[in-house]
Design an enzyme around this catalytic site. Sequence first.
Site, mmCIF file in Angstrom:
data_model
loop_
_atom_site.group_PDB
_atom_site.id
_atom_site.type_symbol
_atom_site.label_atom_id
_atom_site.label_comp_id
_atom_site.label_asym_id
_atom_site.label_seq_id
_atom_site.Cartn_x
_atom_site.Cartn_y
_atom_site.Cartn_z
ATOM 1 N N TRP A 1 0.882 -1.181 0.000
ATOM 2 C CA TRP A 1 0.000 0.000 0.000
ATOM 3 C C TRP A 1 0.918 1.230 0.000
ATOM 4 C CZ3 TRP A 1 -1.673 2.788 4.869
ATOM 5 C CH2 TRP A 1 -2.635 3.765 4.602
ATOM 6 N N ASP B 1 -0.098 -5.067 9.610
ATOM 7 C CA ASP B 1 -1.100 -4.078 9.230
ATOM 8 C C ASP B 1 -2.380 -4.853 8.924
ATOM 9 O OD1 ASP B 1 -2.700 -2.155 8.167
ATOM 10 O OD2 ASP B 1 -1.313 -1.508 6.593
ATOM 11 N N LYS C 1 -12.841 -0.641 6.592
ATOM 12 C CA LYS C 1 -13.466 -1.536 5.610
ATOM 13 C C LYS C 1 -14.457 -2.504 6.252
ATOM 14 C CE LYS C 1 -9.949 0.194 3.479
ATOM 15 N NZ LYS C 1 -9.258 0.263 2.228
HETATM 16 N N1 PGU Z 1 -3.404 -0.348 5.500
HETATM 17 C C1 PGU Z 1 -3.725 -0.824 4.293
HETATM 18 C C2 PGU Z 1 -3.010 -2.020 3.785
HETATM 19 C C3 PGU Z 1 -4.713 -0.188 3.541
HETATM 20 O O1 PGU Z 1 -5.019 -0.671 2.352
HETATM 21 C C4 PGU Z 1 -5.366 0.952 4.053
HETATM 22 C C5 PGU Z 1 -6.407 1.687 3.271
HETATM 23 C C6 PGU Z 1 -4.997 1.389 5.341
HETATM 24 C C7 PGU Z 1 -4.006 0.717 6.033
HETATM 25 C C8 PGU Z 1 -5.562 2.586 6.018
HETATM 26 O O2 PGU Z 1 -6.888 2.777 6.010
HETATM 27 P P1 PGU Z 1 -7.583 3.692 7.118
HETATM 28 O O3 PGU Z 1 -8.803 4.216 6.458
HETATM 29 O O4 PGU Z 1 -6.620 4.745 7.507
HETATM 30 O O5 PGU Z 1 -7.886 2.768 8.237
HETATM 31 N N2 PGU Z 1 -6.286 1.629 1.902
HETATM 32 C C9 PGU Z 1 -7.386 1.871 0.994
HETATM 33 C C10 PGU Z 1 -8.136 3.168 1.251
HETATM 34 C C11 PGU Z 1 -7.651 4.408 0.614
HETATM 35 C C12 PGU Z 1 -6.323 4.853 1.161
HETATM 36 O O6 PGU Z 1 -5.349 4.676 0.445
HETATM 37 O O7 PGU Z 1 -6.293 5.349 2.287
HETATM 38 C C13 PGU Z 1 -6.903 1.672 -0.420
HETATM 39 O O8 PGU Z 1 -7.684 1.890 -1.326
HETATM 40 O O9 PGU Z 1 -5.765 1.211 -0.614
#
Ligand code: PGU
Length: 441
Positions: A172, A253, A289
């Site tokens: 990510w 994570d 999510k």
């Molecule tokens: N860790 C991972 C692996 C993630 O994919 C995401 C969110 C988070 C942490 C953090 O999400 P929080 O909302 O802060 O709890 N990833 C999504 C959402 C958009 C973003 O990049 O924040 C995504 O689409 O990859």
Amino acid sequence: MLSGRSALPLHSQTARVPAAAPRRCVICAHAVNAAVATKQESRLAFVEQAPPDPILGVSEAFKRDTSDDRLNLGVGAYRTNDLKPYVLNVVKKAEKIMIESEENKEYLPIEGLAAFNKATAQLLLGEGHPAIKEERVATLQSLSGTGSLRVGADFIGKFLPGRTVYLSNPTWGNHKNIFTDAGVEWKEYRYFDKATVGLAFEGMLEDLKAAPEGSIVVLHGCAHNPTGVDPTREQWGAIADVVEQKGHMPFFDVAYQGFASGSLDDDAWAPRFFAERSIEMMVAQSYSKNLGLYAERVGAINYVLADAAAAKRVLSQNKRIARALYSNPPVHGARIASIVVGRPELFAEWNEEMGMMAGRIKDVRQTLYDELVKNNPDKDWSFVTRQIGMFSFTGLSPPQVENMTQKHHVYMTKDGRISLAGLPSNKAANLASAIVDSFKV
Ligand code: PGU
């Protein structure tokens, strides 16, 4: 003493207008002294434009597209089959309970809501886990997954200085920002094998073995983002062996608990397995999510440690970090999560809703696969159904992604990731033909 220039309101910047037109502030339209205004240039004029965020910037671009065919598969956010954002029934029920009990809006303690912290450690490790009973888990409620990772990153910077953080390649994207901004050095370990569209298992083990002892290894608890490729249980065993031998500190994570298998329990298998083996670890959790609490910013940073006294001191230092970052966390979403996890009947209902959301994604994944095969039977599309979680990592290159967006109005991240959580079944055929067409670019 204020100089004449800085005594002006900050918003006294003028739009470029013909000389004859009266000069007006672009924000509040009050008349601006022309003589001063022409000289006005911000002391911050040297600041360069930051690039749009690779994930959230996609949603911004999507909003500007007016085509009926437009599809936002950028952000990982669950939508119903009618493309509606989904508020879980258990969330609505918890909010009703909260309204009835007339909770106040006083500051939470720095470490967050006690009931939430108890519930979140329980969701992670399972009810009655010895580490919880023995008070060896330090839990601090933070600002969803991102804020929890950042508090953890700051903790590493402060108390484990000089240690390198190892991130999966790919990962990510925001992981890199988080550790960079916390001043913590990071490197990558091999994770994804393009040739097999699977885990680069041997490469991963080699890289973790080659990392200096006591490194921090960021591991995705389940439903790896962006690849949708998780280690098998046997492979987790080998990863844990290396982590143990090298004295590495795993930093899980956990942002998709429930979205890999549809079961909240099964998806916590990896961190629970490490806890079983008494490997000390850090775990960031997100409720964005799985409870659909994206904007409420609900999450936690946990330290599962060998002794209670250390856990107590570690918590105190995490409070110190949070205090300077944002002081204390928001209460609304934490109450929702604590009610849903803490009440058996709601927890059971959440598991059902979780299964329903994960099930919809699985179904649409299958539909997309079928359509891809129909469109181009010569290519092996089996990776689509092998991958798990919200995403499919298509293998589309940046120019091919450009074609997806410019020609087909499909918004997705440049790394070739699509969020199947944003795909309705009736658009799967269009998406399949867009993918097949874009692979020709
Ligand atoms: N860790 C991972 C692996 C993630 O994919 C995401 C969110 C988070 C942490 C953090 O999400 P929080 O909302 O802060 O709890 N990833 C999504 C959402 C958009 C973003 O990049 O924040 C995504 O689409 O990859």
